[in-house]
Scaffold this motif. Structure first.
Motif, PDB file in Angstrom:
ATOM      1  N   SER A   1       0.861  -1.183   0.000  1.00 20.88           N
ATOM      2  CA  SER A   1       0.000   0.000   0.000  1.00 20.88           C
ATOM      3  C   SER A   1       0.895   1.229   0.000  1.00 20.88           C
ATOM      4  CB  SER A   1      -0.940  -0.022   1.206  1.00 20.88           C
ATOM      5  OG  SER A   1      -1.814   1.077   1.192  1.00 20.88           O
ATOM      6  N   SER A   2       0.514   2.259   0.715  1.00 20.68           N
ATOM      7  CA  SER A   2       1.291   3.502   0.729  1.00 20.68           C
ATOM      8  C   SER A   2       0.693   4.428   1.773  1.00 20.68           C
ATOM      9  CB  SER A   2       1.246   4.164  -0.650  1.00 20.68           C
ATOM     10  OG  SER A   2       1.766   5.473  -0.601  1.00 20.68           O
ATOM     11  N   ILE A   3       1.472   5.431   2.172  1.00 22.94           N
ATOM     12  CA  ILE A   3       0.904   6.497   2.989  1.00 22.94           C
ATOM     13  C   ILE A   3      -0.205   7.199   2.219  1.00 22.94           C
ATOM     14  CG2 ILE A   3       2.548   8.260   2.219  1.00 22.94           C
ATOM     15  CD1 ILE A   3       2.519   9.410   5.048  1.00 22.94           C
ATOM     16  N   ALA A   4      -0.136   7.126   0.868  1.00 25.92           N
ATOM     17  CA  ALA A   4      -1.183   7.710   0.025  1.00 25.92           C
ATOM     18  C   ALA A   4      -2.499   6.959   0.160  1.00 25.92           C
ATOM     19  CB  ALA A   4      -0.741   7.727  -1.438  1.00 25.92           C
ATOM     20  N   GLY A   5      -2.471   5.784   0.766  1.00 24.99           N
ATOM     21  CA  GLY A   5      -3.694   5.058   1.051  1.00 24.99           C
ATOM     22  C   GLY A   5      -4.301   5.436   2.387  1.00 24.99           C
ATOM     23  N   CYS A   6      -3.591   6.274   3.137  1.00 27.83           N
ATOM     24  CA  CYS A   6      -4.077   6.760   4.427  1.00 27.83           C
ATOM     25  C   CYS A   6      -4.359   8.256   4.384  1.00 27.83           C
ATOM     26  CB  CYS A   6      -3.046   6.495   5.526  1.00 27.83           C
ATOM     27  SG  CYS A   6      -2.414   4.812   5.587  1.00 27.83           S
ATOM     28  N   LEU A   7      -3.698   8.951   3.456  1.00 32.92           N
ATOM     29  CA  LEU A   7      -3.762  10.406   3.399  1.00 32.92           C
ATOM     30  C   LEU A   7      -3.624  10.849   1.949  1.00 32.92           C
ATOM     31  CD1 LEU A   7      -3.869  12.664   5.612  1.00 32.92           C
ATOM     32  CD2 LEU A   7      -1.398  12.855   5.344  1.00 32.92           C
TER      33      LEU A   7
ATOM     34  N   GLU B   1      -6.434  -0.639   0.908  1.00 32.81           N
ATOM     35  CA  GLU B   1      -6.562  -0.710   2.370  1.00 32.81           C
ATOM     36  C   GLU B   1      -7.895  -1.349   2.756  1.00 32.81           C
ATOM     37  OE1 GLU B   1      -4.582   0.757   5.017  1.00 32.81           O
ATOM     38  OE2 GLU B   1      -2.910   1.096   3.636  1.00 32.81           O
ATOM     39  N   ALA B   2      -8.988  -0.918   2.116  1.00 30.96           N
ATOM     40  CA  ALA B   2     -10.314  -1.459   2.427  1.00 30.96           C
ATOM     41  C   ALA B   2     -10.403  -2.930   2.026  1.00 30.96           C
ATOM     42  CB  ALA B   2     -11.381  -0.642   1.707  1.00 30.96           C
ATOM     43  N   PHE B   3      -9.907  -3.251   0.848  1.00 28.57           N
ATOM     44  CA  PHE B   3      -9.910  -4.636   0.375  1.00 28.57           C
ATOM     45  C   PHE B   3      -9.150  -5.533   1.343  1.00 28.57           C
ATOM     46  CE2 PHE B   3      -7.487  -7.858  -2.106  1.00 28.57           C
ATOM     47  CZ  PHE B   3      -8.552  -8.664  -2.481  1.00 28.57           C
ATOM     48  N   SER B   4      -7.997  -5.082   1.790  1.00 27.77           N
ATOM     49  CA  SER B   4      -7.167  -5.886   2.693  1.00 27.77           C
ATOM     50  C   SER B   4      -7.822  -6.057   4.057  1.00 27.77           C
ATOM     51  CB  SER B   4      -5.785  -5.234   2.849  1.00 27.77           C
ATOM     52  OG  SER B   4      -5.133  -5.118   1.604  1.00 27.77           O
ATOM     53  N   ASP B   5      -8.452  -4.995   4.570  1.00 27.99           N
ATOM     54  CA  ASP B   5      -9.112  -5.092   5.869  1.00 27.99           C
ATOM     55  C   ASP B   5     -10.259  -6.101   5.836  1.00 27.99           C
ATOM     56  OD1 ASP B   5      -7.395  -3.250   6.973  1.00 27.99           O
ATOM     57  OD2 ASP B   5      -8.764  -1.553   6.812  1.00 27.99           O
ATOM     58  N   SER B   6     -11.060  -6.052   4.788  1.00 33.10           N
ATOM     59  CA  SER B   6     -12.173  -7.001   4.674  1.00 33.10           C
ATOM     60  C   SER B   6     -11.651  -8.430   4.506  1.00 33.10           C
ATOM     61  CB  SER B   6     -13.066  -6.640   3.480  1.00 33.10           C
ATOM     62  OG  SER B   6     -13.728  -5.413   3.702  1.00 33.10           O
ATOM     63  N   LEU B   7     -10.679  -8.588   3.623  1.00 35.72           N
ATOM     64  CA  LEU B   7     -10.131  -9.922   3.369  1.00 35.72           C
ATOM     65  C   LEU B   7      -9.484 -10.500   4.618  1.00 35.72           C
ATOM     66  CD1 LEU B   7      -9.546 -12.119   1.244  1.00 35.72           C
ATOM     67  CD2 LEU B   7      -7.417 -10.911   0.708  1.00 35.72           C
TER      68      LEU B   7
END
Length: 381
Positions: free
Chosen positions: A142-148, A164-170
């Motif tokens: 991922s990246s900091i760009a996936g948080c901000l 980030e969302a895909f990984s959290d659900s998976l």
């Protein structure tokens, strides 16, 4: 000895000195069976990887935008691993665009989605049954760009938010199978020097439609790219050799000539692989020749970004590489590996609670904030 037989699949290994390229070599050195997925297994990066790896490192034709190549690769990997399954899938294939929404070509948005997001989902779904067999793990870059999200990174950042969302659900879905889902979040980009070069900048600027160039002013685009270049290359890896001159000097505005926008209008973090012969029905798979064969630079030293293990201060690239290796090899890995400074961590932590206007002001401070009021205000007045 069981560790010696574990299989790791890595995507995006074409570019030399990238995370995926170096990770493939490091895991090969540690005794893992590595499938190094490349968009073009005949590219210079793929050939370099094959020459540096051992016979346990396989170069796999794998363009994550092509479902048939993913299907064939999954079949080949399954035939190779049998009932042992796949210990780890590391999704590193990505493209990085630098452009504001107003002048970012739709082709760049579509390409970012196809590779960064849908490519990750496609290969993950194709290998998930093999990962379950091994009770292994999925590691998503991922990246900091996936948080901000920051200005000029919309095409890249939106895909990383989705990852980030895909990984959290998976991760929640895979708990019952004993499968880890891990995110590695760098706060910097290791190949900025080779991507944000003068030739690429001029190509990018010349694809901006004339009516937008007239509204913004030519100087805006030059200073915008230079400001992004400074932020990306402010702490480059000491052992990364740029392929061309970094864009830290003032550039001349592009000539106001008409040009047809190309599909790759904005700057790319990953260059398109060199096109080789037409792909065969089955993915091309080649084994590295020897672990003793090394690629030598003109100076006589092995190329790459890896430092000696005894070096106390790791480069940025090595810090991310260390996190990726840890995510693959640790029996109980972290859910997230954030690789950045204390300031980066504080900014991402405070972003959800700090008033939006304050955060926006902070994120657009610096060179860009000097450009926008001066040029845009003149147009409005």
């Amino acid at each position: 000895m069981a560790k010696m037989q574990k299989t790791v699949v890595i995507t995006g290994c074409d570019m030399r000195s990238s995370y995926a390229y170096e990770l493939a070599l490091r895991l090969d050195e540690q005794g893992y069976n590595v499938f190094a997925g490349c968009r073009d297994c005949n590219s210079s990066g793929a050939r370099s990887l094959a020459s540096r790896g051992s016979t346990s490192l396989a170069i796999l034709q794998l363009d994550v935008t092509k479902q048939d190549e993913i299907r064939n690769a999954a079949e080949l990997i399954q035939d190779s691993v049998g009932e042992e399954g796949v210990w780890a899938l590391v999704n590193c294939d990505e493209v990085y665009s630098v452009a504001e929404v107003d002048w970012c070509p739709m082709a760049d948005f579509e390409r970012s989605i196809q590779i960064n997001l849908l490519g990750t989902i496609r290969i993950t779904k194709a290998l998930l049954h093999l990962i379950r067999k091994a009770r292994g793990r999925i590691v998503n870059l991922s990246s900091i760009a996936g948080c901000l999200a920051r200005a000029g990174q919309s095409a890249y950042s939106m895909t990383k938010f989705a990852i980030e969302a895909f990984s959290d659900s998976l991760r929640q879905e895979m708990l019952k199978w004993g499968v880890f889902v891990i995110l590695v979040e760098p706060s910097f980009f290791p190949v900025g020097q080779s991507v944000l070069c003068e030739s690429n900048i001029n190509i990018s600027l010349n694809t901006v439609p004339k009516h937008l160039r007239d509204i913004y002013g030519d100087d805006y685009f030059v200073e915008f790219i230079n400001s992004v270049s400074d932020s990306v290359d402010k702490d480059p890896s000491p052992n990364t050799t740029p392929t061309s001159t970094p864009a830290h000097k003032t550039l001349e505005p592009p000539a106001p000539t008409k040009s047809t926008p190309s599909p790759s209008g904005s700057l790319k973090k990953r260059a398109t692989s060199v096109k080789g012969p037409a792909a065969s029905p089955k993915p091309a798979l080649s084994r590295a020749r020897s672990n003793t064969t090394k690629e030598i630079s003109p100076t006589g030293t092995p190329t790459g970004t890896l430092k000696a293990r005894s070096t106390p201060l790791l480069s940025n690239t090595n810090r991310v590489l260390h996190a990726l290796v840890e995510a693959v090899t640790n029996g109980s890995p972290k859910v997230r590996y954030f690789v950045g400074s204390f300031q980066d961590r504080m900014v991402t932590s405070l972003a959800p609670v700090v008033p939006t206007v304050v955060m926006d002001t902070y994120l657009t401070s610096g060179q860009m904030s000097k450009v926008v009021p001066r040029l845009i205000k003149e147009k409005l007045d």
